[in-house]
Design an enzyme around this catalytic site. Structure first.
Site, short mmCIF file in Angstrom:
data_model
loop_
_atom_site.label_atom_id
_atom_site.label_comp_id
_atom_site.label_asym_id
_atom_site.label_seq_id
_atom_site.Cartn_x
_atom_site.Cartn_y
_atom_site.Cartn_z
N SER A 1 -9.82 1.86 2.72
CA SER A 1 -8.96 2.59 1.82
C SER A 1 -7.91 1.74 1.11
O SER A 1 -7.34 2.18 0.12
CB SER A 1 -8.24 3.70 2.59
OG SER A 1 -7.37 3.13 3.56
N SER B 1 -10.05 -0.22 6.97
CA SER B 1 -9.44 -0.13 5.63
C SER B 1 -8.77 -1.39 5.10
O SER B 1 -8.44 -1.45 3.93
CB SER B 1 -8.43 1.01 5.58
OG SER B 1 -9.10 2.20 5.36
N LYS C 1 0.86 -1.19 0.00
CA LYS C 1 0.00 0.00 0.00
C LYS C 1 0.89 1.24 0.00
O LYS C 1 1.89 1.29 0.72
CB LYS C 1 -0.91 -0.03 1.24
CG LYS C 1 -1.97 1.06 1.28
CD LYS C 1 -2.88 0.92 2.50
CE LYS C 1 -3.99 1.95 2.54
NZ LYS C 1 -4.88 1.79 3.72
N1 GLN Z 1 -13.09 4.39 6.09
C1 GLN Z 1 -12.54 4.83 7.34
C2 GLN Z 1 -12.16 6.28 7.22
O1 GLN Z 1 -12.41 6.84 6.21
C3 GLN Z 1 -11.40 3.98 7.73
C4 GLN Z 1 -10.18 4.29 6.95
C5 GLN Z 1 -9.04 3.43 7.36
O2 GLN Z 1 -9.20 2.42 8.03
N2 GLN Z 1 -7.86 3.90 7.01
O3 GLN Z 1 -11.64 6.87 8.12
#
Ligand code: GLN
Length: 488
Positions: A155, A179, A80
């Site tokens: 994400s 994410s 990532k």
């Molecule tokens: N979707 C969540 C957010 O937007 C979690 C994102 C993540 O785990 N990095 O904060």
């Protein structure tokens, strides 16, 4: 090379025994990327030259015994793009870091290299990991390999899509509120968020430091276990990393008859897509058939989780992101004076969602509102953790749907932040409580993957892997996407 049957444990074994070369594996991965990624868009950067070089070095310079000591010998891995790497640029999918080259490798990357894995490239994410669909990347869209008109989740959408589409057998992601687990569920692969502190955050570009964890994506439980083993363990560079040894490299399959599994009523109420419900119910029946005891439980503070998470995550993000000032890293906009330079750099360099979070976070932390929002959220966080403590007095594991619905279409939620935030309703609680969680693919509904989430007490990752493995052994394996093509 049967590129579609990627299995990291098997691949490493074959490289160790000399049946196959690391270069053959890397070539197969790069060929697959070249063949399908123009349709998927998982990779932000492919390091074909570097990957081939590392593979050749492994093949020619190491003795058989040296190869045998490398648990991931020759295995291609995607990383990532919020994990810093010396050999490849790191952008966090933000214009702010365009072209940024890190002077060091994240600890997890160092550990991958030391285990003989071969990073083939950096994969897409929502900018600074803020989002649930990967639509907030400043660079490109990533499509769901099961249906390219839909999002892969986020994400870590690039990591999940790269594994699901057979471009790599393993990928690293990060999980602050879901994410890893959300895209794993949407793309039909395994994805685990370890216990807070189990894996070093050194070199992970910070989003919300009290919630962030790095974790594995894979297509089998045993591959997830192997990758977790490689990256976990104490790191002197990260004071929050726990002083316990790494998890075991192999899975000990659990005995379901010895397991009490909690089903929290708050995660099985209205608002779950009936398709998801049907698949999850079938998986629960299967668990019962294996002899597990299913126990209804309650986690009463779940209803406050989304509000609590978005207050804490954004407060921490607003502080972490203050370092992008146009001076220390990457992007800078020209301006007649310093204040205008800061302001132009930050409004041009950050996308809308990131700016929204900084505004919300600074507001929650401001003098007049700190007690009402941030401090209150911290107190509720403690209550959420206590819910879990109490539940684990009577059960060994908890299961829930990973996400309440199926992968959605592009644009469906991008303009409605609250809708997007609600995607994480079942995943944020484990981050708030610091607990490990895994999303396991359990089947298809309407041709789209559904995931089951396992949650365990802190540092009990192996219990999750053991039960996921028992379930994996009896679930029909969904035929992988894209074997027959990409369209839908
Ligand atoms: N979707 C969540 C957010 O937007 C979690 C994102 C993540 O785990 N990095 O904060």
């Amino acid at each position: 090379m049967a590129g579609l049957d990627w299995d990291a444990v098997e691949m490493a074994r074959r490289v160790q025994s000399g049946e196959v070369s690391a270069l053959e594996l890397v070539d197969a991965s790069l060929e697959r990327i070249a063949a399908v990624d123009s349709n998927i868009g998982a990779f932000l950067y492919v390091d074909d030259v570097g990957a081939r070089q590392s593979a050749r070095r492994l093949d020619s310079e190491l003795t058989r015994d040296q190869k045998k000591s490398l648990p991931l010998a020759g295995v291609p891995v995607a990383i990532k793009d919020n994990l810093v790497t010396r050999q490849m640029p790191t952008t966090a999918a933000s214009k702010m870091l365009q072209g940024f080259m890190s002077p060091y490798d994240a600890t997890v990357v160092e550990r991958l290299l030391a285990a003989g894995a071969i990073p083939v490239g950096k994969v897409n994410l929502d900018e600074f990991a803020m989002g649930s669909s990967t639509e907030h990347s400043a660079y490109q869209v990533t499509r769901n390999p099961w249906d390219i008109s839909r999002v892969p989740g986020g994400s870590s959408g690039g990591s999940a899509a790269a594994v699901a589409a057979g471009m790599v057998p393993l990928a690293l992601g990060s999980d602050t509120g879901g994410s890893i687990r959300t895209p794993a569920s949407y793309c039909g692969v395994f994805g685990m968020k370890p216990t807070y502190g189990r894996v070093s955050r050194y070199g992970l570009i910070a989003f919300a430091s009290s919630l962030d964890q790095v974790g594995p994506f894979s297509r089998t439980v045993r591959d997830a276990a192997l990758l977790l083993h490689v990256i976990s363990g104490r790191d002197p560079h990260d004071a929050t990393s726990v002083d316990v040894s790494s998890t075991a490299p192999t899975v000990v399959v659990a005995d379901p008859t010895q397991m009490r599994i909690g089903l929290p009523e708050e995660y099985f109420g209205d608002g779950i897509d009936p398709n998801v419900r049907t698949q999850v119910d079938a998986a629960l029946e299967t668990l019962k058939g294996l002899g597990a005891t299913l126990v209804p439980i309650s986690l009463p503070h779940t209803r406050y989780a989304i509000a609590t998470y978005y207050l804490i995550a954004n407060a921490e993000a607003s502080s972490n992101l203050s370092r992008y000032d146009g001076v220390r890293y990457g992007f800078r906009e020209t301006a007649p004076d310093l204040i205008q330079m800061y302001s132009r750099t930050r409004s041009q360099g950050f996308g809308d969602e990131v700016q929204r979070r900084i505004l919300l976070g600074t507001h929650a932390l401001s003098a007049g509102y700190y007690d009402a929002y941030y401090l209150k959220a911290q107190k509720v966080r403690t209550l959420i953790r206590r819910d879990f403590d109490q539940a684990f007095e009577s059960v060994d594991l908890i299961v829930t749907p990973t996400v309440p619905d199926l992968p959605f279409k592009f644009g469906e939620r991008a303009l409605d932040p609250l809708q997007m935030y609600l995607t994480d309703i079942f995943t944020v609680t484990t981050n708030l409580a610091g607990l490990p969680g895994l999303s396991q693919p359990i089947g298809l509904a309407d041709g789209l993957p559904v995931g089951l989430q396992w949650i365990a007490p802190a540092l009990e990752e192996e219990r999750i892997l053991g039960m996921a493995s028992a379930l994996e052994a009896v679930l029909p394996v969904p035929s992988w996407p894209m074997q027959g093509g990409l369209s839908r």
